[in-house]
Write an enzyme that holds these catalytic residues in place. Structure first.
Site, PDB file in Angstrom:
ATOM      1  N   ASN A  78     -19.726 -78.297  21.557  1.00 46.45           N
ATOM      2  CA  ASN A  78     -21.043 -78.788  21.968  1.00 46.45           C
ATOM      3  C   ASN A  78     -21.954 -78.665  20.751  1.00 46.45           C
ATOM      4  OD1 ASN A  78     -23.529 -79.207  23.071  1.00 46.45           O
ATOM      5  ND2 ASN A  78     -23.278 -77.763  24.772  1.00 46.45           N
ATOM      6  N   GLU A 132     -20.236 -76.343  32.688  1.00 45.12           N
ATOM      7  CA  GLU A 132     -20.119 -77.668  32.064  1.00 45.12           C
ATOM      8  C   GLU A 132     -18.883 -77.743  31.172  1.00 45.12           C
ATOM      9  OE1 GLU A 132     -24.363 -76.925  31.075  1.00 45.12           O
ATOM     10  OE2 GLU A 132     -24.484 -79.102  31.059  1.00 45.12           O
ATOM     11  N   ARG A 181     -40.600 -78.326  27.108  1.00 41.50           N
ATOM     12  CA  ARG A 181     -40.901 -79.744  27.346  1.00 41.50           C
ATOM     13  C   ARG A 181     -41.864 -79.889  28.527  1.00 41.50           C
ATOM     14  NH1 ARG A 181     -34.845 -81.533  27.632  1.00 41.50           N
ATOM     15  NH2 ARG A 181     -34.272 -79.677  26.477  1.00 41.50           N
ATOM     16  N   ARG A 223     -19.008 -82.569  23.952  1.00 47.50           N
ATOM     17  CA  ARG A 223     -20.142 -82.914  24.824  1.00 47.50           C
ATOM     18  C   ARG A 223     -21.061 -83.870  24.072  1.00 47.50           C
ATOM     19  NH1 ARG A 223     -25.670 -79.907  25.551  1.00 47.50           N
ATOM     20  NH2 ARG A 223     -26.528 -81.223  27.152  1.00 47.50           N
ATOM     21  N   HIS A 236     -27.729 -83.806  31.914  1.00 46.74           N
ATOM     22  CA  HIS A 236     -27.055 -82.670  32.577  1.00 46.74           C
ATOM     23  C   HIS A 236     -26.007 -83.137  33.582  1.00 46.74           C
ATOM     24  CE1 HIS A 236     -31.096 -80.459  31.893  1.00 46.74           C
ATOM     25  NE2 HIS A 236     -30.233 -80.049  30.980  1.00 46.74           N
TER      26      HIS A 236
END
Ligand code: AMP
Length: 399
Positions: free
Chosen positions: A10, A385, A241, A91, A180
């Protein structure tokens, strides 16, 4: 069943998370993080069966040096695993509309990935560097790319279109993509198992609450709406964010205040959310500690986080009609009983009644229902994940 070991990478712009996962059961044989790329302090830390280790990489090292070290020194020498690997799974944050599922990398796929880079300029180029370095290190192993956006490609037009002139979608690909996806996919699948229902008949709302966060309405195993947009800036309040925002604020700050487009975007992405409101930290634990000590803006940050989240959850009853379970996951969703309690208390109109003891006890990797017996179900499901990436890679390689 024989082990199906997959190296999962990742790659971020300045860091790289890695793990070797058994695709059959999700077991992590080894995991680690290389960070501070292009800085004097570049380093790698890793964990093999509970034993932790770390080294400094040569100053200014980046993806290629880190992957070479991971492959040569850790996977080959330290754990002697290299010959057991069946694939490398990467990923990828943004697959645009082109990638609706995971694929094995070839020249064409790499070219298409480059085309998607404009949609995720911080993330996709780093992932491409990771693919190239892994191809060099493992020239005989298939490389598989797994996309955060792919799970959301089932959203209907009415959910993914912005109310902008439609040529912007047709000609420029401006639409909501969502992120996601591997996490929403994983926890919705686990929820169906836990509820003992066929996935195709299970409707859930999944709240992935980590440093970034998104909410998804999953109908019969398919994403039908999600809170992130063309980029990961939209939706709920996140660590740094801002989430949803009136776009005119950007024009206001640039034309009437002393901001440039660059400084506004930097603020929206890196200095807003929990950090911006609380003035303390982007890390939920720090904000919660300050709130517990009576810090006013830390309390406000948590209230805003929970309020916006509850409104999204309420909204996603619309595409689902019937909700079999509300799922909390990600670092905050899996661990913060405070957030779960506040959110469920904002949703009492739907009949949610929290079980305080179960809610408090469900954290640190535990899975379980946190509502009372006569309440609609809310539950915690730890996400994984990396396992989804390993499973997809193993399935594609076997096929
Ligand atoms: P993630 O991006 O999924 O790793 O989640 C990171 C977020 O989870 C950070 O805001 C952490 O503060 C939060 N988090 C991790 N552990 C806990 C905990 N025990 N209680 C509350 N929040 C936590």
């Amino acid at each position: 069943m024989s082990n199906k070991l997959v190296l999962v990478l990742n790659c971020g712009s300045s860091s790289l998370k890695f793990a070797v996962i058994n695709a059959n059961n999700g077991d992590e044989v080894i995991s680690g993080l290389a960070e501070c790329f292009n800085l004097p302090d570049a380093r790698i830390k890793w964990n093999v069966s509970g034993k932790k280790d770390a080294i400094h990489l040569p100053a200014n090292s980046a993806h290629s040096e880190a992957i070479t070290y991971i492959v040569e020194e850790i996977i080959k020498k330290e754990v002697g695993l290299a010959e057991q690997l069946i694939a490398v799974g990467h990923r990828i944050v943004h697959g645009g509309e082109h990638f609706t599922q995971s694929v094995i990398v070839d020249k064409q796929v790499l070219a298409e990935l480059k085309q998607c880079s404009s949609l995720a300029p911080l993330h996709n180029p780093a992932a491409i560097l990771g693919i190239k370095a892994a191809q060099e290190a493992f020239s005989t192993l298939p490389q598989v790319v797994v996309f955060d956006t792919a799970f959301h490609q089932t959203m209907p037009e009415k959910a993914f279109m912005y109310a902008l002139p439609s040529h912007l979608y047709k000609e420029k690909g401006i639409r909501r993509y969502g992120m996601h996806g591997t996490s929403h996919l994983f926890v919705s699948r686990e929820a169906a198992k836990a509820l003992n229902k066929p996935l195709a008949e299970t409707n859930v709302i999944t709240a992935h609450l980590g440093n970034g966060g998104s909410i998804t309405a999953v109908k019969g195993g398919k994403s039908v709406d999600t809170s992130m947009g063309m980029t990961p800036l939209a939706g709920i309040v996140m660590g740094t964010r801002c989430g949803d925002l009136d776009p005119s604020i950007i024009e206001y700050l640039i034309t009437r205040e002393d901001y440039t487009l660059e400084t506004v975007m930097d603020m929206l992405q890196k200095q807003s959310g929990l950090l911006g409101i609380s003035g303390i930290s982007s890390d939920f634990r720090d904000v919660a500690n300050a709130a517990a000590e009576g810090h006013k803006n830390a309390n406000l940050a948590i209230d805003m986080f929970c309020y916006r989240l509850a409104k999204y959850i309420a909204a996603y009853t619309v595409p689902l009609g019937r909700v079999d379970a509300l799922i909390f996951t990600g670092g905050i969703g899996e661990n913060s009983d405070l957030v779960r309690e506040k959110v469920l208390n904002l949703l009492t109109i739907f009949g949610y009644q929290i079980d305080e003891a179960k809610n408090k006890a469900t954290k640190l990797g535990k899975q379980g229902i946190i509502t009372q017996e006569n309440s609609p179900i809310a539950m915690v499901i730890p996400t994984n994940e990396e396992w989804v990436i390993a499973e997809d890679a193993a399935a594609l390689v076997s096929a």
